[in-house]
Design a protein around this motif. Sequence first.
Motif, PDB file in Angstrom:
ATOM      1  N   GLY A 197     117.607  67.078 164.865  1.00 14.90           N
ATOM      2  CA  GLY A 197     116.983  67.136 166.177  1.00 14.90           C
ATOM      3  C   GLY A 197     117.481  68.255 167.062  1.00 14.90           C
ATOM      4  N   HIS A 198     118.076  69.302 166.493  1.00 14.78           N
ATOM      5  CA  HIS A 198     118.529  70.415 167.326  1.00 14.78           C
ATOM      6  C   HIS A 198     118.201  71.740 166.657  1.00 14.78           C
ATOM      7  CE1 HIS A 198     121.824  70.906 164.497  1.00 14.78           C
ATOM      8  NE2 HIS A 198     122.376  71.851 165.236  1.00 14.78           N
ATOM      9  N   LEU A 199     118.337  72.792 167.450  1.00  8.69           N
ATOM     10  CA  LEU A 199     117.958  74.132 167.009  1.00  8.69           C
ATOM     11  C   LEU A 199     118.981  74.674 166.023  1.00  8.69           C
ATOM     12  CD1 LEU A 199     116.055  76.596 167.450  1.00  8.69           C
ATOM     13  CD2 LEU A 199     117.622  77.321 169.258  1.00  8.69           C
ATOM     14  N   GLU A 200     118.477  75.183 164.903  1.00  6.71           N
ATOM     15  CA  GLU A 200     119.339  75.827 163.916  1.00  6.71           C
ATOM     16  C   GLU A 200     118.843  77.245 163.678  1.00  6.71           C
ATOM     17  OE1 GLU A 200     119.468  73.508 160.374  1.00  6.71           O
ATOM     18  OE2 GLU A 200     120.910  72.068 161.177  1.00  6.71           O
ATOM     19  N   GLU A 201     119.780  78.170 163.659  1.00  7.42           N
ATOM     20  CA  GLU A 201     119.398  79.552 163.378  1.00  7.42           C
ATOM     21  C   GLU A 201     118.901  79.655 161.934  1.00  7.42           C
ATOM     22  OE1 GLU A 201     119.217  81.970 165.476  1.00  7.42           O
ATOM     23  OE2 GLU A 201     119.965  80.703 167.103  1.00  7.42           O
ATOM     24  N   PRO A 202     117.863  80.471 161.698  1.00  9.32           N
ATOM     25  CA  PRO A 202     117.327  80.618 160.331  1.00  9.32           C
ATOM     26  C   PRO A 202     118.409  81.060 159.358  1.00  9.32           C
ATOM     27  CG  PRO A 202     115.892  81.679 161.948  1.00  9.32           C
ATOM     28  CD  PRO A 202     117.140  81.303 162.673  1.00  9.32           C
ATOM     29  N   MET A 203     118.461  80.392 158.215  1.00 10.19           N
ATOM     30  CA  MET A 203     119.452  80.749 157.197  1.00 10.19           C
ATOM     31  C   MET A 203     119.046  82.054 156.521  1.00 10.19           C
ATOM     32  SD  MET A 203     121.739  78.380 157.256  1.00 10.19           S
ATOM     33  CE  MET A 203     122.581  78.527 155.688  1.00 10.19           C
ATOM     34  N   PRO A 204     120.003  82.935 156.241  1.00 13.42           N
ATOM     35  CA  PRO A 204     119.657  84.195 155.556  1.00 13.42           C
ATOM     36  C   PRO A 204     119.151  83.919 154.144  1.00 13.42           C
ATOM     37  CG  PRO A 204     122.041  83.909 155.690  1.00 13.42           C
ATOM     38  CD  PRO A 204     121.446  82.831 156.534  1.00 13.42           C
ATOM     39  N   ASN A 205     118.170  84.694 153.700  1.00 10.66           N
ATOM     40  CA  ASN A 205     117.612  84.551 152.352  1.00 10.66           C
ATOM     41  C   ASN A 205     118.529  85.269 151.368  1.00 10.66           C
ATOM     42  OD1 ASN A 205     116.114  84.476 150.021  1.00 10.66           O
ATOM     43  ND2 ASN A 205     114.185  84.998 151.023  1.00 10.66           N
ATOM     44  N   PRO A 206     119.154  84.541 150.421  1.00 10.47           N
ATOM     45  CA  PRO A 206     120.113  85.184 149.498  1.00 10.47           C
ATOM     46  C   PRO A 206     119.462  86.240 148.609  1.00 10.47           C
ATOM     47  CG  PRO A 206     119.619  82.943 148.808  1.00 10.47           C
ATOM     48  CD  PRO A 206     119.012  83.109 150.162  1.00 10.47           C
ATOM     49  N   ILE A 207     118.160  86.135 148.385  1.00  9.53           N
ATOM     50  CA  ILE A 207     117.472  87.102 147.510  1.00  9.53           C
ATOM     51  C   ILE A 207     117.429  88.478 148.157  1.00  9.53           C
ATOM     52  CG2 ILE A 207     115.253  87.650 146.407  1.00  9.53           C
ATOM     53  CD1 ILE A 207     114.779  84.722 146.041  1.00  9.53           C
ATOM     54  N   ASP A 208     117.424  88.500 149.513  1.00  7.32           N
ATOM     55  CA  ASP A 208     117.319  89.797 150.195  1.00  7.32           C
ATOM     56  C   ASP A 208     118.490  90.709 149.890  1.00  7.32           C
ATOM     57  OD1 ASP A 208     114.984  88.899 151.314  1.00  7.32           O
ATOM     58  OD2 ASP A 208     115.894  88.296 153.233  1.00  7.32           O
ATOM     59  N   GLU A 209     119.633  90.167 149.540  1.00  8.02           N
ATOM     60  CA  GLU A 209     120.828  90.980 149.295  1.00  8.02           C
ATOM     61  C   GLU A 209     121.026  91.291 147.806  1.00  8.02           C
ATOM     62  OE1 GLU A 209     124.095  88.977 151.037  1.00  8.02           O
ATOM     63  OE2 GLU A 209     123.287  89.035 153.094  1.00  8.02           O
ATOM     64  N   MET A 210     120.090  90.867 146.938  1.00  7.73           N
ATOM     65  CA  MET A 210     120.222  91.103 145.494  1.00  7.73           C
ATOM     66  C   MET A 210     119.584  92.438 145.088  1.00  7.73           C
ATOM     67  SD  MET A 210     119.386  87.422 143.745  1.00  7.73           S
ATOM     68  CE  MET A 210     120.393  85.991 144.061  1.00  7.73           C
ATOM     69  N   THR A 211     120.140  93.042 144.034  1.00  8.23           N
ATOM     70  CA  THR A 211     119.514  94.218 143.431  1.00  8.23           C
ATOM     71  C   THR A 211     118.365  93.760 142.552  1.00  8.23           C
ATOM     72  OG1 THR A 211     120.962  94.145 141.512  1.00  8.23           O
ATOM     73  CG2 THR A 211     121.743  95.402 143.436  1.00  8.23           C
ATOM     74  N   GLU A 212     117.537  94.673 142.107  1.00  8.40           N
ATOM     75  CA  GLU A 212     116.406  94.324 141.256  1.00  8.40           C
ATOM     76  C   GLU A 212     116.883  93.714 139.940  1.00  8.40           C
ATOM     77  OE1 GLU A 212     113.205  94.319 141.959  1.00  8.40           O
ATOM     78  OE2 GLU A 212     113.750  94.938 144.000  1.00  8.40           O
ATOM     79  N   GLU A 213     118.005  94.221 139.400  1.00  8.52           N
ATOM     80  CA  GLU A 213     118.541  93.689 138.157  1.00  8.52           C
ATOM     81  C   GLU A 213     118.996  92.240 138.337  1.00  8.52           C
ATOM     82  OE1 GLU A 213     119.386  96.495 139.510  1.00  8.52           O
ATOM     83  OE2 GLU A 213     118.677  98.015 138.076  1.00  8.52           O
ATOM     84  N   GLN A 214     119.648  91.958 139.474  1.00  2.00           N
ATOM     85  CA  GLN A 214     120.109  90.579 139.749  1.00  2.00           C
ATOM     86  C   GLN A 214     118.929  89.614 139.900  1.00  2.00           C
ATOM     87  OE1 GLN A 214     122.505  91.540 143.209  1.00  2.00           O
ATOM     88  NE2 GLN A 214     124.400  90.989 142.115  1.00  2.00           N
ATOM     89  N   LYS A 215     117.877  90.100 140.553  1.00  2.00           N
ATOM     90  CA  LYS A 215     116.693  89.261 140.724  1.00  2.00           C
ATOM     91  C   LYS A 215     116.065  88.946 139.368  1.00  2.00           C
ATOM     92  CE  LYS A 215     115.449  91.020 145.329  1.00  2.00           C
ATOM     93  NZ  LYS A 215     114.452  91.786 146.111  1.00  2.00           N
ATOM     94  N   GLU A 216     115.992  89.965 138.483  1.00  2.00           N
ATOM     95  CA  GLU A 216     115.410  89.755 137.158  1.00  2.00           C
ATOM     96  C   GLU A 216     116.255  88.791 136.335  1.00  2.00           C
ATOM     97  OE1 GLU A 216     114.038  92.372 133.264  1.00  2.00           O
ATOM     98  OE2 GLU A 216     114.602  93.382 135.120  1.00  2.00           O
ATOM     99  N   TYR A 217     117.578  88.916 136.474  1.00  2.00           N
ATOM    100  CA  TYR A 217     118.495  88.027 135.752  1.00  2.00           C
ATOM    101  C   TYR A 217     118.314  86.573 136.208  1.00  2.00           C
ATOM    102  CZ  TYR A 217     122.842  85.698 134.480  1.00  2.00           C
ATOM    103  OH  TYR A 217     123.757  84.795 134.024  1.00  2.00           O
ATOM    104  N   GLU A 218     118.252  86.351 137.529  1.00  2.00           N
ATOM    105  CA  GLU A 218     118.089  84.999 138.066  1.00  2.00           C
ATOM    106  C   GLU A 218     116.736  84.411 137.678  1.00  2.00           C
ATOM    107  OE1 GLU A 218     120.245  83.106 139.491  1.00  2.00           O
ATOM    108  OE2 GLU A 218     121.838  84.610 139.624  1.00  2.00           O
ATOM    109  N   ALA A 219     115.710  85.277 137.602  1.00  2.00           N
ATOM    110  CA  ALA A 219     114.377  84.806 137.214  1.00  2.00           C
ATOM    111  C   ALA A 219     114.373  84.343 135.763  1.00  2.00           C
ATOM    112  CB  ALA A 219     113.344  85.910 137.420  1.00  2.00           C
TER     113      ALA A 219
END
Length: 464
Positions: A418-440
Motif C-alpha cells: 500500500g505504499h509507493l515503491e521506486e521502479p526496480m532496475p531491469n537486470p537485463i539492461d546491464e547485460m552484454t549481448e553474449e550474456q543475454k544469449e547465454y541466459e536465453a
Amino acid sequence: MFSSKLCEGIFKVLVKDVPTTCQVSCLEVLRILSRDKKVLVPVTTKENMQILMRLAKLTESDDSLEKVSEFPVIVESLKCLCNIVFNSQMAQQLSLELNLAAKLCNLLRKCKDRKFINDIKCFDLRLLFLLSLLHTDIRSQLRYELQGLPLLTQILESAFSIKWTDEYESAIDHNGPPLSPQETDCAIEALKALFNVTVDSWKVHKENAVNLLSNVPVSCLDVLICPLTHEETAQEATTLDELPSDETAEKETVLQNNTMVYNGMNMEAIHVLLNFMEKRIDKGSSYREGLTPVLSLLTECSRAHRNIRKFLKDQVLPPLRDVTNRPEVGSTVRNKLVRLMTHVDLGVKQIAAEFLFVLCKERVDSLLKYTGYGNAAGLLAARGLLAGGRGDNWYSEDEDTDTEEYKNAKPNINLITGHLEEPMPNPIDEMTEEQKEYEAMKLVNMLDKLSRRADVKDLHQDGG
C-alpha cells in the motif's frame, strides 16, 4: 467471632435514640467491618437491613430532606448498605423482599435538584447500580415500573447543568466551570446505573458512557448530531468563504465556536467519541475492554447514518497525498487503525478492519487504497472478497476523488504494502549481448527438461 459480636452490638445501639455523632461513629465502624464476608453472615438479617434503611431515609414517605444534621447519618448508612449488598447474597435477596430499589428511587427524587447533598445522591446511585448489576429483575423493574430511565437522565442533566433550548438541542456553555469531584462522581454512578438499566440481561460490560450508547438502537443515534440554527449556518458560510481556494476539498469540515461542524451538522459528539477512541488506542493495553466498544459504536453509527460516516471518513481517511510510507507507519488515526488490523487479538483486529471497511462504503478497492492488500487480507478472506467487489450493505453512490499526488503515484504503488515503491532496475539492461544469449539458452534448456519430465510422467500413468 469478636467482629460479629461487635456488629450485633452496633445494631443494638443504632435502634436506640442516641446522638447523631454516636450514630455516625457506629456506622463508620460497621462500614469497615462490613467489608469482611465472614463477619456479615450472622448479622445480615431483615431486621438489621431495615435499621440501616430507616437511617438512610429509604422509606416510601414523601418527607423532604430538611435536617442537614442528618445527612452524615444518611451517607454512612448508604455506604454500609453498599458493602453489605455487594458482599452478602442474603442481603441481595432481602433487597428484593424489602423493595430497596423503589425506595432508592424515591430518595433520589427528593434530592435530584439539590446540589448540596451530592454525597447522598452519589451513594444512592452506587447502591442502585449494585442492585441492577446483581439482579436482572431489578433492571426490568427500574426500566418499566420505577421509570428509572427518565429519573437517571434527570440526574445526569442536573450534574451537567444542562439547559434545553429545543427538543433535541441543549445550550452549551463553553466558559462554564468544570464539574466538581462530587458532581463527577454522581455523573459516573448515574451512567453506570443507566447502563445496567438499558443493557440486555445477557450482556454485561465494564461501565462508561460509550457502553451506554452501545445499548441505544442505532436508528436513534442520529440525536448525536443536529442541524445548525439559522444564525450558525450563516456563520458557517462566512467561515467557509474565508478558507483559501486551494482548501476546497476540506471545506465541509470546519471548527466553529470550538464546535466541529460538518456539512451543516454539529458533529461535536462524534468528534469527542473519535478522540476518545484514539486515546484508547494510544493507551496500548486492554483493547478488548477499552477500545472495541467505541470502535463498534462508531462502526454502527457510520453504517446507519450517512453524515456520520462521511464526517468520520473525512477525519480518519482524508484524501491521500503522501504515499511514500506504508499505511501502518505513522502517527495519524489511519496509521493507528491499520496497525490494529494485524493485532494478535482476533476481536480487536476484526472490529478495526470493519470500521475502516464501512468508512470505505464496503468497497474493496477503496479499502485497499488506504490499507494495502496485506493488512486487509484477513477481513477480505472472512468476507469472501479476496477477489474484490463490495460488501452486502448499501451506501450512497457518491464517488471518492483522488488527489493529483495520488494519481501520479498510483502506477508505482505496491498493492500488497500500500505504499509507493521506486521502479526496480531491469537486470537485463546491464547485460552484454553474449550474456543475454547465454541466459536465453539456459531458459530454453530448463523448459526442455520440464517438458521431458512431464512426458515421462504421462507414459508411466498410461502404462499403469
